[in-house]
Write an enzyme that holds these catalytic residues in place. Structure first.
Site, PDB file in Angstrom:
ATOM      1  N   GLU A 318       0.867  -1.192   0.000  1.00 33.07           N
ATOM      2  CA  GLU A 318       0.000   0.000   0.000  1.00 33.07           C
ATOM      3  C   GLU A 318       0.898   1.236   0.000  1.00 33.07           C
ATOM      4  O   GLU A 318       1.837   1.334   0.802  1.00 33.07           O
ATOM      5  CB  GLU A 318      -0.912   0.012   1.242  1.00 33.07           C
ATOM      6  CG  GLU A 318      -1.794   1.257   1.275  1.00 33.07           C
ATOM      7  CD  GLU A 318      -2.802   1.281   2.420  1.00 33.07           C
ATOM      8  OE1 GLU A 318      -2.779   0.355   3.260  1.00 33.07           O
ATOM      9  OE2 GLU A 318      -3.595   2.238   2.469  1.00 33.07           O
ATOM     10  N   ASN A 376      -4.388   5.106  -2.109  1.00 35.60           N
ATOM     11  CA  ASN A 376      -5.578   5.606  -1.405  1.00 35.60           C
ATOM     12  C   ASN A 376      -6.162   6.807  -2.137  1.00 35.60           C
ATOM     13  O   ASN A 376      -5.451   7.754  -2.466  1.00 35.60           O
ATOM     14  CB  ASN A 376      -5.208   6.036   0.014  1.00 35.60           C
ATOM     15  CG  ASN A 376      -4.857   4.855   0.883  1.00 35.60           C
ATOM     16  OD1 ASN A 376      -5.733   4.142   1.341  1.00 35.60           O
ATOM     17  ND2 ASN A 376      -3.565   4.610   1.077  1.00 35.60           N
ATOM     18  N   GLU A 408      -7.746   2.205  -3.381  1.00 40.56           N
ATOM     19  CA  GLU A 408      -8.481   1.969  -2.133  1.00 40.56           C
ATOM     20  C   GLU A 408      -9.457   3.113  -1.910  1.00 40.56           C
ATOM     21  O   GLU A 408      -9.066   4.283  -1.940  1.00 40.56           O
ATOM     22  CB  GLU A 408      -7.518   1.882  -0.942  1.00 40.56           C
ATOM     23  CG  GLU A 408      -6.567   0.710  -1.054  1.00 40.56           C
ATOM     24  CD  GLU A 408      -5.792   0.450   0.237  1.00 40.56           C
ATOM     25  OE1 GLU A 408      -6.130   1.052   1.281  1.00 40.56           O
ATOM     26  OE2 GLU A 408      -4.852  -0.363   0.192  1.00 40.56           O
ATOM     27  N   ASP A 439     -11.685   0.170   1.629  1.00 44.67           N
ATOM     28  CA  ASP A 439     -10.800   0.384   2.783  1.00 44.67           C
ATOM     29  C   ASP A 439     -11.622   0.502   4.068  1.00 44.67           C
ATOM     30  O   ASP A 439     -12.801   0.871   4.033  1.00 44.67           O
ATOM     31  CB  ASP A 439     -10.020   1.687   2.534  1.00 44.67           C
ATOM     32  CG  ASP A 439      -8.720   1.723   3.298  1.00 44.67           C
ATOM     33  OD1 ASP A 439      -8.431   0.779   4.054  1.00 44.67           O
ATOM     34  OD2 ASP A 439      -7.986   2.725   3.125  1.00 44.67           O
ATOM     35  N   GLU A 496      -6.120  -5.551   8.020  1.00 47.56           N
ATOM     36  CA  GLU A 496      -5.215  -4.414   8.258  1.00 47.56           C
ATOM     37  C   GLU A 496      -4.727  -4.423   9.699  1.00 47.56           C
ATOM     38  O   GLU A 496      -5.448  -4.861  10.597  1.00 47.56           O
ATOM     39  CB  GLU A 496      -5.968  -3.094   8.083  1.00 47.56           C
ATOM     40  CG  GLU A 496      -6.282  -2.721   6.666  1.00 47.56           C
ATOM     41  CD  GLU A 496      -6.830  -1.304   6.615  1.00 47.56           C
ATOM     42  OE1 GLU A 496      -6.260  -0.499   5.892  1.00 47.56           O
ATOM     43  OE2 GLU A 496      -7.823  -1.021   7.321  1.00 47.56           O
TER      44      GLU A 496
HETATM   45  P1  C2E Z   1      -5.234   3.597   5.870  1.00 44.96           P
HETATM   46  O1  C2E Z   1      -5.567   3.640   4.422  1.00 44.96           O
HETATM   47  O2  C2E Z   1      -6.123   2.812   6.747  1.00 44.96           O
HETATM   48  O3  C2E Z   1      -3.747   3.143   5.991  1.00 44.96           O
HETATM   49  C1  C2E Z   1      -3.275   2.279   6.971  1.00 44.96           C
HETATM   50  C2  C2E Z   1      -2.674   3.005   8.087  1.00 44.96           C
HETATM   51  O4  C2E Z   1      -2.403   2.118   9.147  1.00 44.96           O
HETATM   52  C3  C2E Z   1      -1.324   3.620   7.744  1.00 44.96           C
HETATM   53  O5  C2E Z   1      -1.195   4.783   8.495  1.00 44.96           O
HETATM   54  C4  C2E Z   1      -0.357   2.593   8.236  1.00 44.96           C
HETATM   55  O6  C2E Z   1       0.925   3.107   8.515  1.00 44.96           O
HETATM   56  C5  C2E Z   1      -1.047   2.149   9.493  1.00 44.96           C
HETATM   57  N1  C2E Z   1      -0.675   0.810   9.899  1.00 44.96           N
HETATM   58  C6  C2E Z   1      -0.285  -0.222   9.116  1.00 44.96           C
HETATM   59  N2  C2E Z   1      -0.044  -1.325   9.886  1.00 44.96           N
HETATM   60  C7  C2E Z   1      -0.297  -0.979  11.168  1.00 44.96           C
HETATM   61  C8  C2E Z   1      -0.236  -1.678  12.408  1.00 44.96           C
HETATM   62  O7  C2E Z   1       0.090  -2.850  12.492  1.00 44.96           O
HETATM   63  N3  C2E Z   1      -0.593  -1.009  13.522  1.00 44.96           N
HETATM   64  C9  C2E Z   1      -0.972   0.291  13.466  1.00 44.96           C
HETATM   65  N4  C2E Z   1      -1.275   0.910  14.582  1.00 44.96           N
HETATM   66  N5  C2E Z   1      -1.051   1.008  12.301  1.00 44.96           N
HETATM   67  C10 C2E Z   1      -0.699   0.370  11.165  1.00 44.96           C
HETATM   68  P2  C2E Z   1      -0.753   6.086   7.863  1.00 44.96           P
HETATM   69  O8  C2E Z   1       0.320   5.874   6.874  1.00 44.96           O
HETATM   70  O9  C2E Z   1      -0.553   7.029   8.970  1.00 44.96           O
HETATM   71  O10 C2E Z   1      -2.016   6.539   7.039  1.00 44.96           O
HETATM   72  C11 C2E Z   1      -3.152   6.956   7.662  1.00 44.96           C
HETATM   73  C12 C2E Z   1      -4.232   7.178   6.675  1.00 44.96           C
HETATM   74  O11 C2E Z   1      -3.950   8.272   5.813  1.00 44.96           O
HETATM   75  C13 C2E Z   1      -4.447   6.017   5.747  1.00 44.96           C
HETATM   76  O12 C2E Z   1      -5.221   5.086   6.430  1.00 44.96           O
HETATM   77  C14 C2E Z   1      -5.151   6.659   4.589  1.00 44.96           C
HETATM   78  O13 C2E Z   1      -6.535   6.775   4.845  1.00 44.96           O
HETATM   79  C15 C2E Z   1      -4.561   8.008   4.578  1.00 44.96           C
HETATM   80  N6  C2E Z   1      -3.530   8.099   3.502  1.00 44.96           N
HETATM   81  C16 C2E Z   1      -2.271   7.645   3.506  1.00 44.96           C
HETATM   82  N7  C2E Z   1      -1.681   7.894   2.339  1.00 44.96           N
HETATM   83  C17 C2E Z   1      -2.625   8.526   1.550  1.00 44.96           C
HETATM   84  C18 C2E Z   1      -2.636   9.037   0.218  1.00 44.96           C
HETATM   85  O14 C2E Z   1      -1.665   8.957  -0.544  1.00 44.96           O
HETATM   86  N8  C2E Z   1      -3.811   9.606  -0.223  1.00 44.96           N
HETATM   87  C19 C2E Z   1      -4.919   9.658   0.566  1.00 44.96           C
HETATM   88  N9  C2E Z   1      -6.028  10.224   0.063  1.00 44.96           N
HETATM   89  N10 C2E Z   1      -4.935   9.197   1.820  1.00 44.96           N
HETATM   90  C20 C2E Z   1      -3.799   8.626   2.312  1.00 44.96           C
HETATM   91 CA    CA Z   2      -5.755   2.390   2.816  1.00 43.72          CA
HETATM   92 CA    CA Z   3      -7.472   1.193   6.240  1.00 43.68          CA
END
Ligand code: C2E
Ligand code: CA
Ligand code: CA
Length: 545
Positions: A318, A376, A408, A439, A496
């Protein structure tokens, strides 16, 4: 060449510094300019009041004297003699009636003073011509101030030449012009200011306050530079009252505020500015910051591997955006995605993510043609229908097989009332060979009846369900239900946020095919992901049973 980060840092902080300097300089400068003109205007108004009061005093005196002398001149026409008791009584009656008159006198046709209200002048006194009025003009005239043998104190003489019988006159003390009323505002004239009553006939100063120069200019149209100057004439035009005060003196109190008020105001507004800066900066400039970050290349993509938990092989990753902020360090999307969505910058950001993913995927293509990357897409963007640029970017590289790119979308993007845009966007993406993952499945709108319309390829079981596994059997039952629901829809499941072996084993047992989480791998830059893939191909993730 300074580094882009340094240049950007300098631009951001130079701007803040400039604002603080402006905030501490502009308001006090405006305030001081305003109070400068206000102080001068007030001083001029005070001077004008004093001059107006002076003119009123002169007018009142002249009117009383004119009336008195006109009556006296008429009365003495009937006298046989100008220097007898009868004439004396007449003159005294006039003199005592008006406290402003020091003396009242009669000058005969030969120009000799024959009688005053103090008594008969014996022998009569002749006056020097310069102390005499113009006898041809039968109107009230002002002479003086003069002192003569009979008038030891300097007096102003108000003279009315009479028809045939010489003159009648009144002597007044100059002081009555400046102090008679006793209620004259004590005008602070400073060291070189003055208020002068000038006789327009010869320019002599009749009376005044302050340091009066020997010659007072009452004819010039322009005030001397550096001075406030007001002048007004009496109703007869015989007397002009001139008020003058230096601007330096008028501004003495304003200067005080220059040294204390200006720095205080400056400090106050700079502090206010400082206090407000974080607010202004975090809301207004965060938008600019995001714009600049896109321009200056401060965003990065980290890839979090997605593993097939039945085999232990990595099947995809991802793409998660990161902001490498010059001051704040690495920022997670939760700190800026909301603002990007609110300001419309999400479109540019998504386009950049897609471009970056296309580039990175080109690096992986030769070695790992079967590894997909999921991107995403914000529900805001999907619902607004503003996804054209993303689609165009994804079309720049033909997909080697369907599903090499996964988009996603969250449940929020698929709610009933907004789904028309989402539906057509998803259909277009599908037609380009792009797979769709739902998602955060299970966290949003649980009306799942419409889900089949979207032709979803994956469901991502949200981290909250995975975390809840085994915490209580009641929640585990919910996870079971979510898994069943997904299965019934006929889509692949991705769990996830898998953090423990226990969670992994539970999911595996329940037939979930894919998982993503810190237990398996953290999100990582593309280089690290390449190394991860190489290792994973040699030794797939060890799955305990
Ligand atoms: P998401 O799509 O649900 O992405 C998964 C989030 O969970 C990611 O946080 C990831 O680092 C985190 N994660 C993965 N494995 C674990 C785990 O085992 N434990 C915990 N506690 N967390 C884990 P991240 O990178 O902070 O992203 C947060 C959200 O920001 C994402 O949720 C997504 O909705 C959004 N996001 C990230 N990148 C993009 C992007 O390029 N565009 C858009 N529109 N949204 C993005
Ligand atoms: Ca996602
Ligand atoms: Ca997610």
């Amino acid at each position: 060449m300074p580094s882009p980060h340094l240049a950007r840092w300098f631009r951001v902080y130079a701007k803040i510094l400039l604002w603080i300097v402006l905030a501490s300089v502009v308001p006090p400068a405006l305030l001081l300019t305003l109070s400068y003109y206000q102080t001068l205007r007030q001083a001029e108004a005070d001077l004008n009041d004093a001059v107006t009061q002076g003119v009123r005093r002169v007018d009142s005196l002249l009117k009383t004297a004119d009336l008195t002398l006109t009556n006296l001149a008429a009365d003495i026409q009937h006298l046989e003699q100008l220097n007898d008791e009868k004439a004396l009584r007449l003159v005294q009656r006039v003199a005592y009636k008006e406290p402003r008159f020091r003396e009242v006198g009669i000058i005969d046709a030969q120009g000799s003073l024959v009688l005053t209200s103090l008594g008969i002048v014996e022998p009569p006194i002749s006056f020097a011509p310069e102390t005499r009025a113009d006898l041809d003009r039968k109107v009230l005239q002002i002479v003086g101030p003069v002192s003569t043998r009979v008038m030891q104190e300097r007096s102003i003489v108000l003279v009315l030449p009479t028809e045939g019988q010489g003159e009648v006159n009144i002597l007044v003390d100059p002081i009555i012009l400046t102090a008679y009323w006793g209620q004259v505002d004590q005008l602070d004239l400073g060291q070189d200011g003055f208020l002068a009553y000038v006789n327009t006939r010869d320019g002599q100063v009749l009376a005044g306050d302050g340091i009066i120069p020997p010659k007072v200019d009452f004819q010039s149209q322009h005030p001397p530079p550096g001075y406030l100057h007001v002048q007004k004439a009496s109703y007869t035009g015989d007397v002009v009252v001139v008020g003058q005060v230096s601007k330096g003196w008028a501004l003495r109190n304003w200067r005080g505020s220059l040294w204390i008020g200006a720095p205080l105001t400056g400090l106050g507004s700079a502090l206010m500015m400082l206090a407000c800066l974080p607010l202004i900066y975090s809301s207004r400039t965060l938008k600019h910051e995001i714009e600049n970050a896109l321009k200056w290349g401060e965003f990065q993509i980290h890839y979090q591997p997605i593993l097939d938990i039945q085999t232990g092989y990595c099947v995809g990753a991802e793409a998660l955006i990161r902001w490498c902020h010059p001051q704040e360090g690495l920022l997670l999307p939760s700190t800026f995605i909301g603002i990007a969505e609110a300001t419309g910058l999400i479109n540019a950001m998504s386009t950049w993510v897609c471009q970056q993913v296309m580039q990175d995927q080109a690096l992986l293509e030769a070695q790992y043609p079967d590894v997909y990357i999921s991107i995403n897409i914000s529900p805001v963007q999907l619902n607004s229908g503003d996804i054209e640029e993303v689609i165009l970017t994804l079309m720049t590289r033909p997909q080697s097989y369907p599903g090499r790119i996964v988009v996603e979308v969250t449940e929020a993007a698929l709610v009933e009332d907004t789904k028309t845009n989402a539906l057509s966007a998803i259909a277009r993406l599908h037609s380009l060979g792009i797979a769709i993952a739902l998602d955060d499945f299970g966290t949003g709108y649980s009306n799942l009846g419409y889900l089949h319309k979207f032709h979803l390829d994956y469901l991502k079981i949200d981290r909250i369900f995975v975390t809840a596994i085994k915490q209580s059997s009641r929640i585990s039952a919910v996870v079971d239900a979510v898994i069943d629901l997904g299965r019934n829809l006929g889509v692949e499941l991705i769990a996830e946020g898998v953090e423990t072996q226990e969670q992994l084993q539970f999911l595996k047992r329940r037939g979930v095919r894919y998982a993503q989480g810190y237990l398996l791998a953290h999100p990582m830059p593309i280089k690290a992901f390449q190394i991860f893939l190489a290792q994973n191909r040699q030794a797939p993730f060890a799955l305990k049973t």
